[in-house]
Design a protein around this motif. Sequence first.
Motif, short mmCIF file in Angstrom:
data_model
loop_
_atom_site.label_atom_id
_atom_site.label_comp_id
_atom_site.label_asym_id
_atom_site.label_seq_id
_atom_site.Cartn_x
_atom_site.Cartn_y
_atom_site.Cartn_z
N PRO A 10 0.84 -1.26 0.21
CA PRO A 10 -0.22 -0.14 -0.06
C PRO A 10 0.92 1.11 -0.18
CG PRO A 10 -0.58 -1.48 1.67
CD PRO A 10 0.46 -2.11 1.13
N SER A 11 0.49 2.13 -0.87
CA SER A 11 1.21 3.63 -0.77
C SER A 11 0.53 4.32 0.33
CB SER A 11 1.06 4.33 -2.06
OG SER A 11 -0.34 4.36 -2.43
N ILE A 12 1.49 5.22 0.95
CA ILE A 12 1.09 6.12 2.24
C ILE A 12 1.60 7.54 1.65
CG2 ILE A 12 2.93 5.47 3.42
CD1 ILE A 12 1.26 5.56 5.91
N THR A 13 0.50 8.54 2.00
CA THR A 13 1.07 9.96 2.07
C THR A 13 0.95 10.28 3.51
OG1 THR A 13 -0.11 10.33 -0.12
CG2 THR A 13 0.45 12.22 1.55
N ILE A 14 2.10 10.94 4.24
CA ILE A 14 2.24 11.37 5.68
C ILE A 14 2.38 12.90 5.64
CG2 ILE A 14 3.71 11.20 7.54
CD1 ILE A 14 4.74 8.43 6.33
N VAL A 15 1.33 13.57 6.66
CA VAL A 15 1.12 14.72 6.67
C VAL A 15 1.98 15.21 7.84
CG1 VAL A 15 -0.32 16.93 6.92
CG2 VAL A 15 -0.85 14.90 5.34
N GLY A 16 3.02 15.78 7.85
CA GLY A 16 3.98 16.18 9.11
C GLY A 16 5.30 15.10 9.23
N ALA A 121 -0.44 21.10 3.72
CA ALA A 121 -1.18 19.96 3.15
C ALA A 121 -2.70 20.05 3.77
CB ALA A 121 -0.70 18.68 3.65
N LYS A 122 -3.80 19.58 2.78
CA LYS A 122 -4.97 19.71 3.08
C LYS A 122 -5.57 18.16 2.62
CE LYS A 122 -9.27 22.09 3.04
NZ LYS A 122 -10.12 23.58 2.80
N LEU A 123 -6.32 17.68 3.52
CA LEU A 123 -7.25 16.37 2.91
C LEU A 123 -8.35 16.96 2.05
CD1 LEU A 123 -7.09 14.37 6.18
CD2 LEU A 123 -6.44 13.44 3.84
N VAL A 124 -8.45 16.54 0.97
CA VAL A 124 -9.74 16.90 0.15
C VAL A 124 -10.47 15.56 -0.23
CG1 VAL A 124 -8.43 18.60 -1.11
CG2 VAL A 124 -8.19 16.39 -2.26
N ASN A 127 -8.26 9.57 0.59
CA ASN A 127 -7.07 9.00 0.16
C ASN A 127 -6.48 10.18 -0.72
OD1 ASN A 127 -8.65 8.76 -1.89
ND2 ASN A 127 -7.77 6.69 -2.59
N VAL A 128 -6.82 11.52 -0.77
CA VAL A 128 -6.35 12.26 -1.63
C VAL A 128 -5.74 13.52 -0.74
CG1 VAL A 128 -6.53 13.90 -3.54
CG2 VAL A 128 -7.80 11.77 -3.51
N SER A 143 -3.12 8.18 -2.53
CA SER A 143 -2.45 7.11 -2.05
C SER A 143 -3.31 5.97 -1.26
CB SER A 143 -1.33 7.41 -1.15
OG SER A 143 -2.05 8.33 0.10
N ASP A 144 -3.01 4.95 -1.10
CA ASP A 144 -3.94 4.04 -0.24
C ASP A 144 -4.38 4.40 1.14
OD1 ASP A 144 -3.94 1.93 -2.53
OD2 ASP A 144 -1.85 1.83 -2.13
N ALA A 145 -3.44 5.09 1.85
CA ALA A 145 -3.68 5.42 3.21
C ALA A 145 -2.99 6.82 3.67
CB ALA A 145 -2.96 4.44 3.91
N VAL A 146 -3.41 7.51 4.52
CA VAL A 146 -2.97 8.77 4.76
C VAL A 146 -2.50 8.62 6.52
CG1 VAL A 146 -3.42 11.19 5.28
CG2 VAL A 146 -4.11 9.92 3.12
N LEU A 147 -1.33 9.11 6.95
CA LEU A 147 -1.05 9.46 8.18
C LEU A 147 -0.95 10.83 8.57
CD1 LEU A 147 0.03 8.14 11.00
CD2 LEU A 147 2.24 8.21 9.97
N ILE A 148 -1.85 11.34 9.50
CA ILE A 148 -1.59 12.42 9.88
C ILE A 148 -0.83 12.73 11.21
CG2 ILE A 148 -2.82 14.72 10.78
CD1 ILE A 148 -3.76 13.77 7.97
N ALA A 149 0.46 13.41 11.13
CA ALA A 149 1.24 13.61 12.38
C ALA A 149 1.77 15.16 12.34
CB ALA A 149 2.52 12.71 12.03
N THR A 150 0.66 15.97 12.46
CA THR A 150 0.70 17.40 12.51
C THR A 150 1.41 18.14 13.83
OG1 THR A 150 -1.52 17.51 12.59
CG2 THR A 150 -0.52 17.93 10.42
N GLY A 151 1.51 17.20 14.70
CA GLY A 151 2.10 17.91 16.01
C GLY A 151 1.21 18.81 16.69
N ALA A 152 1.82 19.74 17.52
CA ALA A 152 1.05 20.84 18.22
C ALA A 152 1.94 22.18 18.19
CB ALA A 152 0.81 20.32 19.53
N THR A 153 1.40 23.12 18.60
CA THR A 153 1.88 24.41 18.63
C THR A 153 1.80 24.98 20.19
OG1 THR A 153 1.01 25.11 16.54
CG2 THR A 153 1.57 26.78 17.93
N PRO A 154 2.63 25.99 20.71
CA PRO A 154 2.47 26.40 22.09
C PRO A 154 1.26 27.28 22.39
CG PRO A 154 4.69 26.68 20.98
CD PRO A 154 3.88 26.07 20.14
#
Length: 468
Positions: A10-16, A121-124, A127-128, A143-154
């Motif tokens: 599976p292909s994967i798009t990672i945000v972050g 990045a923005k989910l539309v 899987n896009v 992609s086949d899957a998306v992983l959101i790893a955008t963290g946090a802000t103070p």
Amino acid sequence: MSTLEIVPRPSITIVGGGPGGYEAALVASKFGSDVTIIERNGIGGSAVLTDVVPSKTLIASADSRRRVLRAPTLGLEFDAASVRSNIERIDRRLLRLATEQSEDIRHALQANGVRIVIGEAKLVDRNVVEATTMDGNVEQITSDAVLIATGATPRELDTAKPDGERIFNWKQLYSMEELPEHLVVVGSGVTGAEFASAYQLLGSNVTLVSSRETLLPGEDPDAAKVLEESFSEAGVNVISRTRAQSVSRIKDGVRVELSGGGYVEGSHCLLAVGGIPNTDGIGLEDVGVDITASGHIKIDAVSRTSMPGIYAAGDCTGRLALASVAAMQGRIAVNHLLGDVVKPFSSNRVASNIFTSPEIATVGVTDAMVASGDYQVDEFMIPMATNPRAKMMNVDEGFVKIFARRGSGHVVGGVVVAPQASDLIYALSLAVTHKLHVDDLADTFTIYPSLTGTIAEVARQMHRREEF
């Protein structure tokens, strides 16, 4: 004669591109997946560029100064007045190390075939992901899957806006030309305690404003007590059970108005009041991903969100704000996606460390969990001051504590308060993760003399003689 059919991964798009993202990318690429990372600031994310790496490098400089200043007790003579902290050089070094670490990670990703896109990045769709680069180019990545790893802000307060000159959040501290004469730290959690400890050791006067009665609320009370005593001895002024109502600039300094009346003035102020997840404006709700009232992404024990094919990891999930947790969540997500063996995430196996002086490391079951009655345990604690290696190093504070399940004797938790506790906790972390018995620790060779000897000694004290 038949031929084996190669099943594409599976292909994967990672945000972050922080720990949750780049660790997941390395695992996925290793097993043949087509991986794209979209990161808006730089590979490594906040953990590498503005948070963990810079702050722990600052703390390393502070701890080195502490050891130098205590060297006369070991028989070394020098002019203590000459041990000054050049904050400009310290900041240049830590920022250089952060950049180098980011580059190391980028090279590792590219060497494994990971595509890196620097942009927003923005989910539309499920899987896009739409990526907008810094020069304005827009690309839709499927992609086949998306992983959101955008963290946090103070987190910021309406009445205390950081300006990067006198009032700081924990991302803005690394451009000072002079060491703060008097730093006021607002917040008594891990971040506040770490920076209060570091700047005091570097030579600043430090005042810590805490809304709670004790430092490090929620941490092991024995460990918090050791830190409170250390702060008191070092001269850190702790104002407890008081909130900062506002922070404002005054001539050559800052003024912090307190909730109980009165105020405290200093040269600089650090706001360490937590973080908020980076989940706004990235299309999560538009594609059906559930989020909490606080803005965190809801996930299960294998990092799945409410939408099939979309995973999340790290501070944006609100589990535990630790780089190691983000990395583990990212690896779990990819292993689940690829159909590999997965151990679901369990907070009872997490090892964490507070980089104060002394360091405080914990793993597994906590004192609060025992007090609630959820766990029936035996516990034993030995002060680090009794350890021969600690005596040689002039270490006279800290301890090792082990929790073992009552009846079975299996290690379920532990606390180490000592120099390099972040390294020492690994033995207890192995014991908790693999359900080792206290006798397994007790029967394992340690070096004499070494700080790890106290871990084995605590385990030996917990041995129960079998009656025949």
